[in-house]
Design a protein around this motif. Structure first.
Motif, short mmCIF file in Angstrom:
data_model
loop_
_atom_site.label_atom_id
_atom_site.label_comp_id
_atom_site.label_asym_id
_atom_site.label_seq_id
_atom_site.Cartn_x
_atom_site.Cartn_y
_atom_site.Cartn_z
N LEU A 149 3.16 8.17 -14.35
CA LEU A 149 2.94 8.62 -12.97
C LEU A 149 1.45 8.66 -12.63
O LEU A 149 1.06 8.39 -11.49
N GLU A 150 0.63 8.96 -13.62
CA GLU A 150 -0.82 8.94 -13.39
C GLU A 150 -1.32 7.50 -13.28
O GLU A 150 -2.16 7.19 -12.44
N GLU A 151 -0.78 6.65 -14.13
CA GLU A 151 -1.12 5.22 -14.12
C GLU A 151 -0.82 4.61 -12.75
O GLU A 151 -1.63 3.85 -12.20
N LEU A 152 0.32 4.98 -12.18
CA LEU A 152 0.74 4.47 -10.87
C LEU A 152 -0.08 5.08 -9.73
O LEU A 152 0.00 4.63 -8.60
N GLY A 153 -0.82 6.13 -10.03
CA GLY A 153 -1.61 6.77 -8.98
C GLY A 153 -0.81 7.78 -8.18
O GLY A 153 -1.29 8.30 -7.17
N ILE A 154 0.42 8.04 -8.60
CA ILE A 154 1.23 9.02 -7.88
C ILE A 154 0.69 10.42 -8.16
O ILE A 154 0.54 11.23 -7.26
N VAL A 155 0.38 10.68 -9.42
CA VAL A 155 -0.27 11.94 -9.78
C VAL A 155 -1.77 11.67 -9.88
O VAL A 155 -2.21 10.86 -10.69
N LYS A 156 -2.52 12.34 -9.04
CA LYS A 156 -3.97 12.10 -8.99
C LYS A 156 -4.75 13.16 -9.76
O LYS A 156 -5.96 13.07 -9.90
N GLY A 157 -4.05 14.17 -10.24
CA GLY A 157 -4.72 15.23 -10.99
C GLY A 157 -4.07 16.57 -10.73
O GLY A 157 -2.94 16.63 -10.25
N MET A 186 0.84 -1.21 0.00
CA MET A 186 0.00 0.00 0.00
C MET A 186 0.88 1.26 0.00
O MET A 186 0.74 2.14 -0.83
N ALA A 187 1.83 1.27 0.93
CA ALA A 187 2.67 2.46 1.04
C ALA A 187 3.96 2.24 0.27
O ALA A 187 5.01 2.71 0.66
N ARG A 188 3.87 1.54 -0.82
CA ARG A 188 5.08 1.22 -1.60
C ARG A 188 5.79 2.45 -2.09
O ARG A 188 5.21 3.50 -2.31
N ASN A 189 7.06 2.24 -2.28
CA ASN A 189 7.90 3.28 -2.79
C ASN A 189 8.19 2.94 -4.24
O ASN A 189 8.70 1.89 -4.54
N TYR A 190 7.82 3.83 -5.15
CA TYR A 190 8.00 3.52 -6.55
C TYR A 190 9.34 4.03 -7.01
O TYR A 190 9.90 4.96 -6.45
N GLU A 191 9.83 3.42 -8.04
CA GLU A 191 11.11 3.82 -8.61
C GLU A 191 10.91 5.07 -9.46
O GLU A 191 10.39 5.00 -10.56
N LEU A 192 11.33 6.18 -8.96
CA LEU A 192 11.29 7.40 -9.74
C LEU A 192 12.71 7.82 -10.04
O LEU A 192 13.55 7.81 -9.15
N ASP A 193 12.98 8.16 -11.26
CA ASP A 193 14.33 8.63 -11.55
C ASP A 193 14.37 10.15 -11.48
O ASP A 193 13.38 10.82 -11.19
N ASP A 194 15.54 10.68 -11.76
CA ASP A 194 15.76 12.10 -11.64
C ASP A 194 14.85 12.90 -12.57
O ASP A 194 14.38 13.99 -12.21
N THR A 195 14.62 12.35 -13.76
CA THR A 195 13.73 13.02 -14.72
C THR A 195 12.32 13.13 -14.17
O THR A 195 11.70 14.20 -14.21
N ASP A 196 11.79 12.04 -13.62
CA ASP A 196 10.46 12.07 -13.01
C ASP A 196 10.38 13.15 -11.93
O ASP A 196 9.44 13.94 -11.90
N ARG A 197 11.38 13.16 -11.06
CA ARG A 197 11.34 14.11 -9.94
C ARG A 197 11.43 15.56 -10.42
O ARG A 197 10.76 16.44 -9.89
N LYS A 198 12.26 15.79 -11.44
CA LYS A 198 12.35 17.15 -11.97
C LYS A 198 11.04 17.61 -12.59
O LYS A 198 10.61 18.74 -12.40
N ILE A 199 10.42 16.69 -13.33
CA ILE A 199 9.12 17.01 -13.95
C ILE A 199 8.09 17.34 -12.87
O ILE A 199 7.39 18.35 -12.94
#
Lengths: 154, 154
Positions: free
Chosen positions: A47-55, A1-14
DNA sequence: GTTGAAAAATTCCGCCG
DNA sequence: CGGCGGAATTTTTCAAC
């Protein structure tokens, strides 16, 4: 549930750019992050697919909108088993904007946004106090919101 | 400062739609509100001009981003005159996301977002406790955010 | 407040490293 | 496979009415 997803530097900058302003064009993000517009699009879709970005939502000046009084409500429950039911009933109140299950004396901690102190009084008396399972509440009125921002990634 | 601006029904409908999803095209809003795209554009320009709309931001799942622990901090000040200085110092802490000046026992009420309880402990011990002017703090850890939404206009 | 047209962004897809 | 680049579609933006 509280998983940590693999985000790279590009994801974080975006994400960092879009948290600041969700309306900047993907093409501009692409330039700043040094990838193509298509890549920004693909990353955001993932990121939206993963549910990290909800809108996305607007940042508003509630004071100017006529909602100048905000309050925090510490709620003592009659017994902890009523938690889910109390949350359900709080959710029905439009003035309630967030609900937390917390450690400490209170079972539930909520935030309300109202037009003025009279409106707050009405909501507390006519809506909150009628909820089944609440023993009593403590109210903390926010006279001024000195700051409100999103978390900074990294 | 806390003026109430004249918003008509069209303004409120536009805002309500954009609060839900700040990325929907103005052309689609125009269709739903029964005005032209140009009008939506003009209304939003005015709302931004007035400072009512301050921008847009992403709705994120902080849990999935690895920021699963949020806490509320009731701060007792040594004397009320240190308020501004304490706010300044809190603002420097990245984990602090909101600061309120409140009625009741606490002079200042803040919200923190951290990765885990260890991270929270570190922030409290290494950053918050070092601030000049703070007498002591009470921490309320949010174990679960049951709800979080924007206010509903009207 | 609307319309329409130019400029810009989004979105999708085939290609390449 | 993930990233790139280009082309079709849609949206934004703005001036004239």
């Amino acid at each position: 549930m509280a998983r940590n997803y693999e985000l790279d530097d590009t994801d974080r900058k975006i994400l960092a750019l879009l948290i600041e302003d969700a309306k900047i064009p993907y093409t501009e993000i692409a330039r700043k992050v040094h990838v193509s517009g298509g890549t920004v699009h693909v990353r955001m879709a993932r990121l939206e697919e993963l549910g990290i970005v909800k809108g996305a939502t607007l940042k508003l000046d509630y004071q100017k909108l006529g909602y100048g009084v905000s309050a925090f409500l510490g709620i003592y429950l009659l017994k902890s088993s009523v938690y889910a039911s109390v949350v359900e009933q709080l959710r029905e109140i439009p003035e309630v904007v967030s609900i937390h299950f917390t450690t400490g004396a209170y079972g539930v901690f909520a935030r309300l946004v109202c037009r003025d102190t009279q409106h707050l009084r009405d909501v507390l008396h006519d809506k909150v106090q009628l909820i089944e399972g609440i023993e009593r509440t403590e109210t903390l009125i926010s006279l001024e919101e000195a700051m409100n921002r999103a978390i900074q990634l990294q």
